[in-house]
Design a protein around this motif. Structure first.
Motif, PDB file in Angstrom:
ATOM      1  N   LYS A   3       0.843  -1.203   0.000  1.00 45.50           N
ATOM      2  CA  LYS A   3       0.000   0.000   0.000  1.00 45.50           C
ATOM      3  C   LYS A   3       0.878   1.252   0.000  1.00 45.50           C
ATOM      4  CE  LYS A   3      -3.749   2.307   2.356  1.00 45.50           C
ATOM      5  NZ  LYS A   3      -4.674   2.326   3.484  1.00 45.50           N
ATOM      6  N   ALA A   4       1.908   1.251   0.828  1.00 42.43           N
ATOM      7  CA  ALA A   4       2.829   2.391   0.877  1.00 42.43           C
ATOM      8  C   ALA A   4       3.513   2.592  -0.476  1.00 42.43           C
ATOM      9  CB  ALA A   4       3.859   2.189   1.982  1.00 42.43           C
ATOM     10  N   GLN A   5       3.858   1.495  -1.152  1.00 40.98           N
ATOM     11  CA  GLN A   5       4.500   1.597  -2.463  1.00 40.98           C
ATOM     12  C   GLN A   5       3.586   2.282  -3.481  1.00 40.98           C
ATOM     13  OE1 GLN A   5       5.780  -2.312  -3.675  1.00 40.98           O
ATOM     14  NE2 GLN A   5       6.865  -2.651  -1.767  1.00 40.98           N
ATOM     15  N   THR A   6       2.285   1.987  -3.421  1.00 40.56           N
ATOM     16  CA  THR A   6       1.354   2.594  -4.379  1.00 40.56           C
ATOM     17  C   THR A   6       1.199   4.091  -4.142  1.00 40.56           C
ATOM     18  OG1 THR A   6      -0.631   2.166  -3.053  1.00 40.56           O
ATOM     19  CG2 THR A   6       0.048   0.442  -4.612  1.00 40.56           C
ATOM     20  N   MET A   7       1.563   4.555  -2.944  1.00 41.21           N
ATOM     21  CA  MET A   7       1.448   5.972  -2.609  1.00 41.21           C
ATOM     22  C   MET A   7       2.740   6.742  -2.874  1.00 41.21           C
ATOM     23  SD  MET A   7      -0.651   5.401   0.919  1.00 41.21           S
ATOM     24  CE  MET A   7      -0.855   7.125   1.284  1.00 41.21           C
ATOM     25  N   ALA A   8       3.752   6.092  -3.395  1.00 40.64           N
ATOM     26  CA  ALA A   8       5.079   6.701  -3.561  1.00 40.64           C
ATOM     27  C   ALA A   8       5.028   8.021  -4.338  1.00 40.64           C
ATOM     28  CB  ALA A   8       6.035   5.729  -4.235  1.00 40.64           C
ATOM     29  N   HIS A   9       4.206   8.096  -5.371  1.00 37.32           N
ATOM     30  CA  HIS A   9       4.173   9.320  -6.181  1.00 37.32           C
ATOM     31  C   HIS A   9       3.650  10.529  -5.403  1.00 37.32           C
ATOM     32  CE1 HIS A   9       0.161   7.599  -6.765  1.00 37.32           C
ATOM     33  NE2 HIS A   9      -0.244   8.825  -7.004  1.00 37.32           N
ATOM     34  N   TYR A  10       2.981  10.325  -4.264  1.00 39.61           N
ATOM     35  CA  TYR A  10       2.538  11.430  -3.417  1.00 39.61           C
ATOM     36  C   TYR A  10       3.677  11.993  -2.562  1.00 39.61           C
ATOM     37  CZ  TYR A  10      -2.242   9.956  -4.416  1.00 39.61           C
ATOM     38  OH  TYR A  10      -3.420   9.617  -5.035  1.00 39.61           O
ATOM     39  N   PHE A  11       4.650  11.153  -2.233  1.00 38.48           N
ATOM     40  CA  PHE A  11       5.694  11.526  -1.279  1.00 38.48           C
ATOM     41  C   PHE A  11       7.052  11.833  -1.896  1.00 38.48           C
ATOM     42  CE2 PHE A  11       2.963   8.469   1.147  1.00 38.48           C
ATOM     43  CZ  PHE A  11       2.291   9.434   1.862  1.00 38.48           C
ATOM     44  N   TYR A  12       7.279  11.382  -3.128  1.00 41.91           N
ATOM     45  CA  TYR A  12       8.614  11.498  -3.719  1.00 41.91           C
ATOM     46  C   TYR A  12       8.558  12.098  -5.121  1.00 41.91           C
ATOM     47  CZ  TYR A  12       9.428   7.992  -0.137  1.00 41.91           C
ATOM     48  OH  TYR A  12       9.468   7.310   1.057  1.00 41.91           O
ATOM     49  N   THR A  13       9.584  12.892  -5.441  1.00 38.05           N
ATOM     50  CA  THR A  13       9.770  13.311  -6.827  1.00 38.05           C
ATOM     51  C   THR A  13      10.710  12.338  -7.526  1.00 38.05           C
ATOM     52  OG1 THR A  13      11.599  14.772  -6.226  1.00 38.05           O
ATOM     53  CG2 THR A  13       9.392  15.749  -6.321  1.00 38.05           C
ATOM     54  N   HIS A  14      11.455  11.594  -6.736  1.00 38.99           N
ATOM     55  CA  HIS A  14      12.407  10.623  -7.273  1.00 38.99           C
ATOM     56  C   HIS A  14      12.707   9.590  -6.191  1.00 38.99           C
ATOM     57  CE1 HIS A  14      16.033   8.989  -9.155  1.00 38.99           C
ATOM     58  NE2 HIS A  14      16.571   9.064  -7.968  1.00 38.99           N
ATOM     59  N   PHE A  15      12.855   8.330  -6.588  1.00 43.59           N
ATOM     60  CA  PHE A  15      13.388   7.325  -5.668  1.00 43.59           C
ATOM     61  C   PHE A  15      14.051   6.213  -6.455  1.00 43.59           C
ATOM     62  CE2 PHE A  15       9.261   5.356  -6.439  1.00 43.59           C
ATOM     63  CZ  PHE A  15       9.568   3.999  -6.527  1.00 43.59           C
ATOM     64  N   ARG A  16      14.930   5.501  -5.786  1.00 42.56           N
ATOM     65  CA  ARG A  16      15.644   4.374  -6.378  1.00 42.56           C
ATOM     66  C   ARG A  16      15.830   3.342  -5.276  1.00 42.56           C
ATOM     67  NH1 ARG A  16      16.270   3.464 -11.307  1.00 42.56           N
ATOM     68  NH2 ARG A  16      16.800   5.606 -11.643  1.00 42.56           N
ATOM     69  N   VAL A  17      15.654   2.061  -5.637  1.00 44.37           N
ATOM     70  CA  VAL A  17      15.860   0.953  -4.703  1.00 44.37           C
ATOM     71  C   VAL A  17      16.988   0.088  -5.241  1.00 44.37           C
ATOM     72  CG1 VAL A  17      14.828  -1.099  -3.652  1.00 44.37           C
ATOM     73  CG2 VAL A  17      13.423   0.933  -4.034  1.00 44.37           C
ATOM     74  N   ARG A  18      17.900  -0.254  -4.352  1.00 39.20           N
ATOM     75  CA  ARG A  18      19.021  -1.132  -4.711  1.00 39.20           C
ATOM     76  C   ARG A  18      19.095  -2.259  -3.682  1.00 39.20           C
ATOM     77  NH1 ARG A  18      20.329   4.210  -5.420  1.00 39.20           N
ATOM     78  NH2 ARG A  18      21.154   4.754  -7.457  1.00 39.20           N
ATOM     79  N   VAL A  19      19.264  -3.477  -4.155  1.00 38.53           N
ATOM     80  CA  VAL A  19      19.406  -4.632  -3.265  1.00 38.53           C
ATOM     81  C   VAL A  19      20.839  -5.132  -3.414  1.00 38.53           C
ATOM     82  CG1 VAL A  19      18.592  -6.957  -2.737  1.00 38.53           C
ATOM     83  CG2 VAL A  19      16.973  -5.216  -3.540  1.00 38.53           C
ATOM     84  N   CYS A  20      21.545  -5.236  -2.280  1.00 39.56           N
ATOM     85  CA  CYS A  20      22.970  -5.573  -2.296  1.00 39.56           C
ATOM     86  C   CYS A  20      23.272  -6.680  -1.292  1.00 39.56           C
ATOM     87  CB  CYS A  20      23.808  -4.359  -1.893  1.00 39.56           C
ATOM     88  SG  CYS A  20      23.410  -2.856  -2.793  1.00 39.56           S
ATOM     89  N   LYS A  21      24.228  -7.484  -1.616  1.00 43.63           N
ATOM     90  CA  LYS A  21      24.705  -8.503  -0.678  1.00 43.63           C
ATOM     91  C   LYS A  21      25.885  -7.919   0.097  1.00 43.63           C
ATOM     92  CE  LYS A  21      26.192 -13.295  -0.387  1.00 43.63           C
ATOM     93  NZ  LYS A  21      26.523 -14.506  -1.182  1.00 43.63           N
ATOM     94  N   VAL A  22      25.795  -7.964   1.413  1.00 42.18           N
ATOM     95  CA  VAL A  22      26.878  -7.492   2.280  1.00 42.18           C
ATOM     96  C   VAL A  22      27.766  -8.696   2.571  1.00 42.18           C
ATOM     97  CG1 VAL A  22      27.476  -6.477   4.506  1.00 42.18           C
ATOM     98  CG2 VAL A  22      25.410  -5.723   3.299  1.00 42.18           C
ATOM     99  N   GLU A  23      28.986  -8.617   2.120  1.00 43.29           N
ATOM    100  CA  GLU A  23      29.908  -9.735   2.312  1.00 43.29           C
ATOM    101  C   GLU A  23      30.906  -9.480   3.430  1.00 43.29           C
ATOM    102  OE1 GLU A  23      31.609 -10.981  -1.375  1.00 43.29           O
ATOM    103  OE2 GLU A  23      29.633 -11.308  -2.267  1.00 43.29           O
ATOM    104  N   ARG A  24      31.079  -8.210   3.775  1.00 42.30           N
ATOM    105  CA  ARG A  24      32.029  -7.861   4.825  1.00 42.30           C
ATOM    106  C   ARG A  24      31.580  -6.572   5.481  1.00 42.30           C
ATOM    107  NH1 ARG A  24      37.554  -6.064   2.523  1.00 42.30           N
ATOM    108  NH2 ARG A  24      36.212  -6.531   0.791  1.00 42.30           N
ATOM    109  N   GLU A  25      31.867  -6.441   6.769  1.00 41.09           N
ATOM    110  CA  GLU A  25      31.608  -5.187   7.479  1.00 41.09           C
ATOM    111  C   GLU A  25      32.639  -5.027   8.574  1.00 41.09           C
ATOM    112  OE1 GLU A  25      28.740  -5.161  11.055  1.00 41.09           O
ATOM    113  OE2 GLU A  25      27.652  -6.175   9.452  1.00 41.09           O
ATOM    114  N   TYR A  26      32.878  -3.792   8.940  1.00 34.74           N
ATOM    115  CA  TYR A  26      33.774  -3.502  10.054  1.00 34.74           C
ATOM    116  C   TYR A  26      33.497  -2.117  10.567  1.00 34.74           C
ATOM    117  CZ  TYR A  26      36.383  -1.497   6.147  1.00 34.74           C
ATOM    118  OH  TYR A  26      36.744  -0.794   5.023  1.00 34.74           O
TER     119      TYR A  26
END
Length: 102
Positions: free
Chosen positions: A77-100
């Motif tokens: 439902k929130a996704q369908t409302m995106a055009h009301y809240f944003y002029t631009h958005f991008r989603v990226r899905v990443c695998k985290v292999e290391r952190e420190y």
């Protein structure tokens, strides 16, 4: 804002960058959506920062958990409302292999 559960890699990050138009209406919905995300299987945590561009990162155990979250009713439902809240958005899905850090 940060509520990251510490876990060892590998895990996944969903990075959402945006330019927002309606901050007041968005805030109430965003808090509710985050509360629902915390209940989802595989949810590990969340970090967010905003100036002109907002960056929100949610952390997930696996790709299946991300797929299930994407299909969750409130999130959809929130996704369908995106055009009301944003002029631009991008989603990226990443695998985290290391952190420190400290």
């Amino acid at each position: 804002m940060s509520i990251v559960t510490h876990t060892s890699p590998p895990y996944y990050a969903v990075i959402f960058t945006s330019i927002r138009t309606d901050a007041e209406s968005y805030s109430a919905i965003a808090e509710h959506v985050l509360e629902e995300a915390k209940k989802q299987k595989g949810f590990l945590g969340f970090e967010s920062a905003r100036n002109e561009i907002g960056i929100s990162v949610s952390y997930w155990r696996d790709l299946e958990s991300i797929r299930e979250w994407k299909e969750q009713t409130l999130h959809k439902k929130a996704q369908t409302m995106a055009h009301y809240f944003y002029t631009h958005f991008r989603v990226r899905v990443c695998k985290v292999e290391r952190e420190y850090g400290f």
